[in-house]
Design a protein around this motif. Structure first.
Motif, PDB file in Angstrom:
ATOM      1  N   ASP A 371      -1.640   4.425  -2.608  1.00 50.17           N
ATOM      2  CA  ASP A 371      -3.101   4.349  -2.476  1.00 50.17           C
ATOM      3  C   ASP A 371      -3.658   3.157  -3.239  1.00 50.17           C
ATOM      4  OD1 ASP A 371      -3.174   6.558  -0.875  1.00 50.17           O
ATOM      5  OD2 ASP A 371      -3.681   7.966  -2.479  1.00 50.17           O
ATOM      6  N   GLN A 373      -2.068   0.441  -4.094  1.00 53.56           N
ATOM      7  CA  GLN A 373      -1.634  -0.806  -3.449  1.00 53.56           C
ATOM      8  C   GLN A 373      -2.570  -1.171  -2.304  1.00 53.56           C
ATOM      9  OE1 GLN A 373       2.432  -0.101  -2.332  1.00 53.56           O
ATOM     10  NE2 GLN A 373       3.258  -0.632  -4.356  1.00 53.56           N
ATOM     11  N   ARG A 374      -2.949  -0.169  -1.493  1.00 52.35           N
ATOM     12  CA  ARG A 374      -3.884  -0.433  -0.398  1.00 52.35           C
ATOM     13  C   ARG A 374      -5.244  -0.856  -0.947  1.00 52.35           C
ATOM     14  NH1 ARG A 374      -1.460   4.233   1.840  1.00 52.35           N
ATOM     15  NH2 ARG A 374      -3.236   5.524   1.167  1.00 52.35           N
ATOM     16  N   ALA A 378      -7.063  -4.425  -0.128  1.00 49.49           N
ATOM     17  CA  ALA A 378      -8.357  -4.488   0.558  1.00 49.49           C
ATOM     18  C   ALA A 378      -9.447  -5.099  -0.302  1.00 49.49           C
ATOM     19  CB  ALA A 378      -8.774  -3.079   0.989  1.00 49.49           C
TER      20      ALA A 378
END
Length: 675
Positions: A371, A373-374, A378
């Motif tokens: 989570d 890393q995303r 973003a």
């Protein structure tokens, strides 16, 4: 059961909130046990029955309870009958009632009768109260009779009073007699008084003897007194000794005085010394706060470094949060490091998000690592994505959790969808909020047709939790509504009681009032009072009085006082006095006093002559204001004579200050017992 016991039982807890019949009071004065009469007198005084209360004290004293004299004197003093109260205190002092003489002195001092007050202080001192010597001395000093005052201070000090010499010094200092005051302060310091050394320093500084003042400040500091540290620094600054002043501030800061750092910084700034950055740490400069933290870190002071990093973060530094997390991780405290990284990530720190992903992976938390890393990936788009399960989100708004049952999430959002949090560089999207429930517009019914009313809102319909939830939501109280919905495991009566409490504090709408009234009709006693308060808040005074009356009839004594206060606030003094009287009759300890205050505020506009008569004479049971009545000192068996004490010096007015006879107080004009 004996008659006296039966009478006393009438004032037991089962009579709480009820009016006591007039005949019962007379019976109690005659038949109650003497040991109970003082307590009964206080109960009568609470109800404003001053005559009966004093009569109970008199009967108790005549039956052999001398302490009742002191109780009666206090009641007379509260009624403003100072001369009679002093006589009662005198009779109590003659029978060695503790503190009777001191109470008489305090009473006369408040009444402005200086000479009689000093006499009573002297008498209390002869009975062993050394503080009475000091209080009499201070009273003499205020009226300029310094020599007799100093004599009494010295007598008190020789009798072991720990602050007598210091108080003498304060008296002389206030009169501008600094040299004499210094001598008394020095003697007080020798006696170990904690503030005397600082007072000596202050007087020396005012006289320009700075070195001597510093010596006294040093003595005070050695004894643990930090009171004079700032004074010492200011005095040294005034004579240009800046380094010494800064050293005193540093002492204070080292002992935990947070303001000392700021004072030191301001001192150095006033004199152009800007090089010592740590002095400015408490002013709130984030860079300097971080510098202070880094100094602690280099000194292996982890706790101190974390404290300074926290202060830097509070001052607006995002880097400080990352530095704190890195420090904790290097010292092996990964759990706390995660917390600090999360705080940095919540402020949009992309590097902190990456470090969180790495650290969560090392801790075996694969889902959280992915989570973050995303979220870091973003972040470059201007819409950083925080995991929906991120603890920081819950920690920043834990009070929103119960709203999940009231404000549902959008249906299109998947269960594991991340929660978007705007970065400082991008505008925030409008949150998805369900549209409020708007009732359909009411269409006027045809003439002669009955209006449609929901079944759960009709008169006589039972109050339900579901309706209460809807009413709370309409009032915008979603949190309380959520709590009610989540309390399904509790018994229904408890949920209804909680719903009534929430509604009464949240809204005064007609539907909410009707809901609480329907609950009251089912026998919920607190709901009766809550309905009255809601009606009062709505401005429906007459309706509120009806419900306050209903609450009082049900045993709620506080409802009487609440109704009286409501009427007083609405400037209806005559009706307010009636309700205050009922509350006093029911034993409310505040009602009689508030009634007097109300009458004093409105003066003769309410009932001419009532205020003065009520203040001095009180009420009569079941009737109105009591007629004037005497309060002669009751006949009590004589106590052994008090041995004569050594003569005290005469005051300047020529009267022996320490008379052994019991001082009589002359009657003044307007006294109820004046000839």
């Amino acid at each position: 059961m004996w008659l006296p016991e039966a009478l006393v039982r009438q004032l037991g807890p089962e009579r709480e909130g009820r009016t006591i019949p007039a005949g019962l009071w007379e019976g109690l004065a005659r038949y109650a046990h003497p040991a109970d009469r003082s307590a009964l007198a206080r109960s009568a005084a609470t109800r404003g029955l001053t005559r009966i209360a004093v009569g109970l004290c008199a009967s108790a004293a005549e039956a052999g309870d001398p302490s009742a004299l002191s109780v009666g004197a206090a009641l007379l003093a509260e009624a403003g009958r100072t001369a009679e109260a002093a006589d009662w205190y005198g009779a109590a002092a003659d029978r060695d009632v503790p503190e009777a003489a001191l109470r008489a002195a305090e009473l006369l001092e408040r009444d402005g009768r200086f000479e009689q007050a000093v006499d009573w202080y002297d008498r209390a001192a002869r009975a062993g109260d050394t503080d009475a010597h000091c209080r009499g001395a201070e009273l003499l000093g205020r009226y300029g009779e310094i020599a007799p005052a100093l004599h009494r201070f010295e007598e008190a000090a020789r009798a072991g009073h720990s602050t007598a010499r210091h108080r003498a010094g304060r008296l002389l200092a206030e009169l501008g007699r600094g040299a004499e005051a210094l001598g008394w302060f020095e003697r007080a310091a020798a006696d170990g008084h904690p503030e005397a050394a600082v007072d000596c320093a202050r007087l020396c500084a005012e006289a320009g003897r700075i070195d001597e003042a510093v010596t006294w400040w040093e003595r005070a500091w050695a004894r643990g007194g930090a009171v004079g540290v700032h004074e010492a620094a200011r005095a040294l600054e005034a004579v240009g000794r800046i380094d010494e002043a800064a050293a005193w501030y540093e002492r204070a800061a080292a002992s935990g005085d947070e303001n000392a750092w700021h004072e030191a910084a301001a001192l150095l700034a006033r004199h152009g010394q800007y090089g010592n950055l740590p002095w400015y740490a408490h002013i709130g400069d984030p860079q300097v706060l971080r510098d202070r933290a880094e100094r602690c870190e280099r000194a292996d002071d982890v706790a101190g470094a974390l404290d300074w990093y926290r202060k830097a973060a509070e001052a607006g530094s995002e880097t400080a949060l990352f530095q704190a997390a890195d420090l904790l991780e290097r010292h092996g405290d990964r759990t706390r490091a995660v917390h600090w990284y999360e705080r940095a990530a919540a402020r949009g720190d992309v590097y902190a998000m990456r470090e969180l992903a790495r650290l969560q992976g090392e801790l075996g938390r694969a889902r959280e690592s992915a989570d973050w890393q995303r979220a870091a990936a973003a972040a470059a788009t201007g819409w950083p994505v925080l995991p929906a399960t991120a603890p920081t989100v819950l920690q920043t708004a834990p009070h929103l959790a119960p709203l999940a049952a009231v404000v549902p999430a959008p249906r299109s959002a998947p269960a594991e969808a991340p929660v978007l949090v705007p970065s400082p560089a991008a505008p925030a999207p409008a949150p998805t909020v369900p549209a409020p429930t708007v009732p359909a517009p009411t269409v006027p019914a045809a003439p002669g047709a009955a209006a449609a009313v929901p079944a759960d809102q009709r008169p006589g319909a039972a109050a339900t939790v579901g309706e209460a939830v809807e009413l709370l939501k309409e009032a915008g109280r979603f949190f309380e509504a959520g709590l009610l919905l989540n309390s399904a495991d509790r018994p229904e009566p408890h949920r209804l009681r909680e719903a009534s409490r929430m509604l009464s504090g949240a809204t005064t709408g007609d539907r909410a009032i009707a809901w609480v009234q329907r609950l009251a009709d089912t026998g919920d006693a607190p709901a009766v009072r809550e309905a009255a308060e809601m009606l009062e808040s709505r401005g429906r005074i007459d309706d509120a009085l009806t419900w306050y009356e209903r609450a009082a009839t049900g045993g709620d004594r506080d409802a009487l006082l609440a109704a009286a206060r409501m009427l007083a606030e609405r400037r209806r003094p005559e009706r307010a006095v009636e309700w205050y009287r009922r509350a006093a009759d029911a034993g409310d300890p505040l009602a009689h006093r508030e009634a007097l205050m109300l009458l004093q505020e409105y003066g003769e506009t309410v009932r001419p002559g009532v205020e003065g008569a009520l203040y001095g004479n009180g009420w009569e049971p079941d009737t109105g204001t009591a007629a004037p009545w005497p309060a002669a000192v009751p006949a009590v068996p004589a106590a052994p004579a008090v041995p004569a004490a050594p003569a005290l010096p005469r005051a300047q007015h020529g009267r022996p200050v320490g008379e052994t006879r019991h001082p009589r107080v002359p009657r003044q004009a307007g006294d109820p017992t004046a000839d």
